[in-house]
Design an enzyme around this catalytic site. Structure first.
Site, PDB file in Angstrom:
ATOM      1  N   ILE A 163       0.853  -1.910   6.973  1.00 38.95           N
ATOM      2  CA  ILE A 163       0.335  -0.585   6.609  1.00 38.95           C
ATOM      3  C   ILE A 163       0.448  -0.476   5.092  1.00 38.95           C
ATOM      4  O   ILE A 163       1.555  -0.477   4.541  1.00 38.95           O
ATOM      5  CB  ILE A 163       1.152   0.542   7.271  1.00 38.95           C
ATOM      6  N   ALA A 210     -28.543  -6.429   2.890  1.00 38.89           N
ATOM      7  CA  ALA A 210     -27.941  -7.626   2.298  1.00 38.89           C
ATOM      8  C   ALA A 210     -27.206  -7.275   1.014  1.00 38.89           C
ATOM      9  O   ALA A 210     -27.804  -6.759   0.074  1.00 38.89           O
ATOM     10  CB  ALA A 210     -29.041  -8.653   2.001  1.00 38.89           C
ATOM     11  N   TYR A 260     -17.917  -3.052  -7.200  1.00 41.36           N
ATOM     12  CA  TYR A 260     -18.677  -2.888  -5.950  1.00 41.36           C
ATOM     13  C   TYR A 260     -19.315  -1.503  -5.894  1.00 41.36           C
ATOM     14  O   TYR A 260     -20.534  -1.363  -5.699  1.00 41.36           O
ATOM     15  CB  TYR A 260     -17.751  -3.100  -4.735  1.00 41.36           C
ATOM     16  N   ASP A 295     -32.365 -13.104   6.020  1.00 45.39           N
ATOM     17  CA  ASP A 295     -30.903 -13.194   5.872  1.00 45.39           C
ATOM     18  C   ASP A 295     -30.549 -14.609   5.448  1.00 45.39           C
ATOM     19  O   ASP A 295     -31.151 -15.576   5.925  1.00 45.39           O
ATOM     20  CB  ASP A 295     -30.248 -12.882   7.230  1.00 45.39           C
ATOM     21  N   ASN A 304     -25.899 -10.080  -7.130  1.00 42.20           N
ATOM     22  CA  ASN A 304     -26.336  -9.971  -5.732  1.00 42.20           C
ATOM     23  C   ASN A 304     -26.767  -8.564  -5.367  1.00 42.20           C
ATOM     24  O   ASN A 304     -27.758  -8.373  -4.670  1.00 42.20           O
ATOM     25  CB  ASN A 304     -25.204 -10.402  -4.794  1.00 42.20           C
ATOM     26  N   ASP A 317      -6.823   2.531  -3.467  1.00 43.03           N
ATOM     27  CA  ASP A 317      -7.078   3.210  -2.196  1.00 43.03           C
ATOM     28  C   ASP A 317      -6.862   4.718  -2.343  1.00 43.03           C
ATOM     29  O   ASP A 317      -5.726   5.163  -2.471  1.00 43.03           O
ATOM     30  CB  ASP A 317      -6.098   2.707  -1.113  1.00 43.03           C
TER      31      ASP A 317
HETATM   32  N1  UDP Z   1      -5.339  -0.993   5.607  1.00 43.16           N
HETATM   33  C1  UDP Z   1      -4.013  -1.272   5.961  1.00 43.16           C
HETATM   34  N2  UDP Z   1      -3.707  -2.542   6.333  1.00 43.16           N
HETATM   35  C2  UDP Z   1      -4.618  -3.555   6.363  1.00 43.16           C
HETATM   36  C3  UDP Z   1      -5.973  -3.276   6.008  1.00 43.16           C
HETATM   37  C4  UDP Z   1      -6.290  -1.977   5.637  1.00 43.16           C
HETATM   38  O1  UDP Z   1      -3.155  -0.388   5.929  1.00 43.16           O
HETATM   39  O2  UDP Z   1      -4.254  -4.693   6.700  1.00 43.16           O
HETATM   40  C5  UDP Z   1      -5.705   0.385   5.218  1.00 43.16           C
HETATM   41  C6  UDP Z   1      -6.351   0.486   3.851  1.00 43.16           C
HETATM   42  O3  UDP Z   1      -5.344   0.635   2.867  1.00 43.16           O
HETATM   43  C7  UDP Z   1      -7.211   1.731   4.014  1.00 43.16           C
HETATM   44  C8  UDP Z   1      -7.602   1.714   5.493  1.00 43.16           C
HETATM   45  O4  UDP Z   1      -6.685   0.831   6.128  1.00 43.16           O
HETATM   46  O5  UDP Z   1      -6.462   2.887   3.777  1.00 43.16           O
HETATM   47  C9  UDP Z   1      -9.015   1.195   5.723  1.00 43.16           C
HETATM   48  O6  UDP Z   1      -9.153  -0.017   5.025  1.00 43.16           O
HETATM   49  P1  UDP Z   1     -10.445  -0.930   5.125  1.00 43.16           P
HETATM   50  O7  UDP Z   1     -10.221  -2.115   4.220  1.00 43.16           O
HETATM   51  O8  UDP Z   1     -10.748  -1.205   6.557  1.00 43.16           O
HETATM   52  O9  UDP Z   1     -11.615  -0.017   4.586  1.00 43.16           O
HETATM   53  P2  UDP Z   1     -11.786   0.784   3.189  1.00 43.16           P
HETATM   54  O10 UDP Z   1     -11.479   2.214   3.500  1.00 43.16           O
HETATM   55  O11 UDP Z   1     -10.848   0.180   2.190  1.00 43.16           O
HETATM   56  O12 UDP Z   1     -13.223   0.563   2.849  1.00 43.16           O
END
Ligand code: UDP
Length: 332
Positions: A208, A75, A142, A31, A93, A285
């Site tokens: 949210i 990693a 990603y 790591d 990476n 999202d």
């Molecule tokens: N989310 C949110 N507020 C925050 C961070 C995340 O509403 O401050 C929401 C995000 O839009 C997603 C969910 O929480 O719908 C999970 O987000 P996270 O980044 O934890 O994981 P992801 O599903 O994006 O990999």
């Protein structure tokens, strides 16, 4: 088995190292102790080599010093937004370093690997729950970097007998049941640790992101999978890996929780009112992502020990409450 674990000082990696050591495996962690890796998170029973996967000479030298039966490859860089602005870093990476790791494995006769993939390789699937036969159409660098590695593994299994399993995680969350390992990255961008920063007094409110999604309460639904459940899955995968075989599994509980449900769970667990502010959608999202885990349940005889959100948030809170500054609070 003697197992070489890249990223074994990170969040999922450290829980997995503990699971492997507990089952009697002999573990070496490799790591670079950046991007969320912490020396304090490495199990005392494992040895730690501090190094970067980009240093192919060091990787191959370390692998050739001893006989390793398998590699677990955690990693990677995993900030989706950052990958959009810095795709070359992500491909370097996540893809180039993995190719180089595989070259070293091949040179040293290490022929089994378990790889941390992601449900982000499916992009924005039109249906839920997600089965493994859905098309993989990632929408970010990603996700594409993780899918590219899946193809490298698939081709290597066919060409030189590599045995490989890609575990397509949903939302890794929670912390070790005894409160001694948990999530600690800077900056933090995942929902549960961000919510818990409010009762810790480290932020005023949680935002949210989007309340107009076509879901029961209008907020995004995700499948939160406990990090210790993920650790067990990795152990089962490596223990059952056959040479020359490429396998791929969705790893989730099969249930979704909405952002509002997660915040409510955190309110109950912490006793804090956790103010929430409704904000616009976050770009990229999907409304709803949760796994159909029946394939992994059937083939690896696995069941999640944490199928519900409340105990997941509870373990996360135990960790954060005891370690408000993450591993900097530990001093072990
Ligand atoms: N989310 C949110 N507020 C925050 C961070 C995340 O509403 O401050 C929401 C995000 O839009 C997603 C969910 O929480 O719908 C999970 O987000 P996270 O980044 O934890 O994981 P992801 O599903 O994006 O990999």
């Amino acid at each position: 088995m003697r197992i070489f674990v890249t990223g074994g000082a990170g969040y999922v990696g450290s829980h997995c190292v503990r699971e492997l050591c507990g089952a009697g495996h002999d573990v070496m962690v490799f790591d670079n102790l950046t991007s969320g890796g912490h020396r304090e998170a490495v199990d005392d029973r494992a040895t730690l080599v501090v190094g970067d996967l980009a240093n192919a000479e060091l990787v191959q030298g370390t692998l050739s010093e001893d006989h390793f039966d398998a590699v677990m490859h955690f990693a990677a860089m995993l900030n989706v937004n950052e990958s959009v602005s810095e795709p070359l870093r992500y491909y370097h990476n996540n893809v180039s370093n993995t190719v180089s790791l595989l070259q070293s494995m091949k040179a040293c006769g290490v022929e089994k690997i378990v790889f941390s993939s992601t449900c982000a390789t499916y992009g924005e699937p039109p249906v839920a729950p997600l089965t493994e036969d859905l098309p993989q159409e990632p929408i970010t660098p990603y996700g594409r970097s993780k899918l590219a590695v899946e193809w490298v593994l698939r081709d290597s299994a066919a060409a030189w007998g590599l045995g490989a399993t890609a575990l397509r995680y949903f939302n890794a969350s929670g912390a070790a049941a005894d409160g001694s390992l948990g999530e600690d990255r800077d900056p933090e961008y995942h929902l549960i640790p961000l919510i818990l920063q409010v009762p810790l007094g480290q932020r005023d409110h949680i935002k949210i992101f989007g309340t107009d999604y076509p879901t029961p309460d209008g907020t995004c639904v995700r499948d939160y999978i406990h990090v210790e459940d993920l650790a067990v899955v990795h152990r089962l995968a490596i223990e059952s890996q056959a040479p020359g075989e490429f396998r791929f599994y969705n790893v989730g509980t099969g249930h979704g929780a909405s952002v509002r449900e997660v915040i409510d769970a955190a309110r109950k667990v912490t006793g804090h009112d956790i103010p929430a502010i409704e904000a616009p959608r976050r770009e990229g999202d999907p409304a709803e992502l949760y796994a159909d885990p029946s394939k992994i349940m059937r083939e690896l005889a696995w069941q999640p020990a944490y199928p519900n959100i409340m105990p997941i948030v509870e373990t996360a809170w135990n960790w954060h409450k005891a370690h408000p500054q993450g591993y900097a609070s530990v001093g072990r």
